[in-house]
Design a protein around this motif. Sequence first.
Motif, short mmCIF file in Angstrom:
data_model
loop_
_atom_site.label_atom_id
_atom_site.label_comp_id
_atom_site.label_asym_id
_atom_site.label_seq_id
_atom_site.Cartn_x
_atom_site.Cartn_y
_atom_site.Cartn_z
N GLY A 1 67.00 -69.26 -10.65
CA GLY A 1 65.68 -69.71 -10.23
C GLY A 1 65.17 -68.92 -9.03
N VAL A 2 63.87 -68.61 -9.04
CA VAL A 2 63.28 -67.88 -7.92
C VAL A 2 63.26 -68.77 -6.68
CG1 VAL A 2 61.17 -66.77 -7.08
CG2 VAL A 2 61.85 -66.51 -9.47
N LEU A 3 63.70 -68.23 -5.54
CA LEU A 3 63.73 -68.99 -4.29
C LEU A 3 62.36 -68.94 -3.62
CD1 LEU A 3 67.19 -67.91 -2.82
CD2 LEU A 3 66.54 -70.22 -3.49
N LEU A 4 61.75 -70.10 -3.43
CA LEU A 4 60.46 -70.20 -2.75
C LEU A 4 60.70 -70.52 -1.28
CD1 LEU A 4 58.52 -72.35 -5.38
CD2 LEU A 4 58.64 -69.86 -5.24
N PRO A 5 60.33 -69.63 -0.35
CA PRO A 5 60.56 -69.90 1.08
C PRO A 5 59.38 -70.63 1.71
CG PRO A 5 59.90 -67.61 0.78
CD PRO A 5 59.86 -68.25 -0.58
N TYR A 6 59.67 -71.64 2.55
CA TYR A 6 58.66 -72.36 3.32
C TYR A 6 59.05 -72.24 4.79
CZ TYR A 6 57.32 -74.21 -1.20
OH TYR A 6 56.92 -74.32 -2.50
#
Length: 471
Positions: free
Chosen positions: A267-272
Amino acid sequence: MSRSIVRQSKFRHVFGQTVKAEQSYDDIRVSKVTWDSSFCAVNPKFLAVIVESSGGGAFLVVPLAKMGRVDKNYPLVIGHSGPVLDIDWCPHDDNVLASGSEDCSAMVWQIPDHSLVRPLTEPVAVLEGHSKRVGIVSWHPTARNILLTAASDNLIMLWNVATGEPLISVDDHPDLIYSISWNRNGSLFCTTCKDRRLRVCDPRKAEVVAERLAPHEGIRPMRAIFTRDGNIFTTGFTRMSQRELGLWDPSRFEEPMALLELDTSNGVLLPYYDPDANMVYLCGKGDSSIRYFEITEEPPYVHYLNTFSSKEPQRGMGFMPKRGVDVSKCEIARLYKLHDKKCEPITMTVPRKSDLFQDDLYPDTAGPEPAVEAEEWLEGRDRDPVLVSMKGGYVPPKSRELKASRKNLAADSRAAPPRRSMSTCDAATLPPQLLERLLEEIQHLKAAVLAQEKRICDLENKLSQYANGTA
């Protein structure tokens, strides 16, 4: 005998916790579009979620206080003729939201303070200039009315939404753009692209000022965000398809400041990113965990803190701006996790015994006032965000009245007084409790009418079958 040294940090013991079941938002049909978007956007007033919709694109907007089960007949925001791919709240007006869609357009919406009583179909501005689907919308962090859009035509456009006019086009990307992030004062933005390059762009010059080929060697999608110090935090994949994160100095792109391998999930890692705490939260699509890290000025720069784990995988994630957290509970972040049919808030808290305001956890944060006007920014003026104190908590301001003209989106509330309709029951003069009760009664009446319509249709069908049987 050597003694191990533990790194001192006030965020070393941050822990995540899901809210009680009744504080979630249930019965939400989250969109099944195959696009690496967060599908969720949140601010101190509203929660917005891209939902499944027949015959076009739609998203749900509910006030944060309206927790629990969402009525299946709850009005949606409907205006796009194709599925909605991305949504983003304006940082300078909690009632203004932008959306991008497969119909090649972006739209800007004015959301009323109270719950919607009918579907919202009229956007304040329609931005048409792309030839393919618009997959990214992002507001300028400090300039009023500046919106960035990126589409599958590999074009980045900047708009003045007050007039609906395109201002700048950046066409330096030869392939699909995966992500875009503004720096703190909005003078630059960074992009990741399918050609495996990380670029830093100057929007006013419409040119690339720095770039790095393959910051992550894998061919899977990358993400990049600016930190408050001007460095760039990236997530991607290694050549062996392991997930990886990196920290880069744009002035010295040759070598990374930090590069860490994580795991082998796909899964693509979404950074916040939280600029006040200098922390980043990594949420993988399809994961059931959230990792969080602290970024410091000394090597090794990126420090793993902890992982929040739950049982169900996440379809998407929303990240609350710092001014929307609860300072009385030492909450430093709140994420909104999307399941298949619900949205579940997750609070990140620093345990403290004192009930007093914790100054060290809550430095002044970016407020809702823009630092510059659109014209000033275009002329080359840059300013950091206007800060507000978190002491005593943040109270969102009431919605600003907007003029009817679509060309004037965010007219200042100090402009000419808005025209008011000559209705016998003006919503602005009603007490909030009465208004809420009236809106609930309208919802119940609408549901009753729909139920009666269904009953009448069923009776008509039975009658026709009976008539055919006796004929």
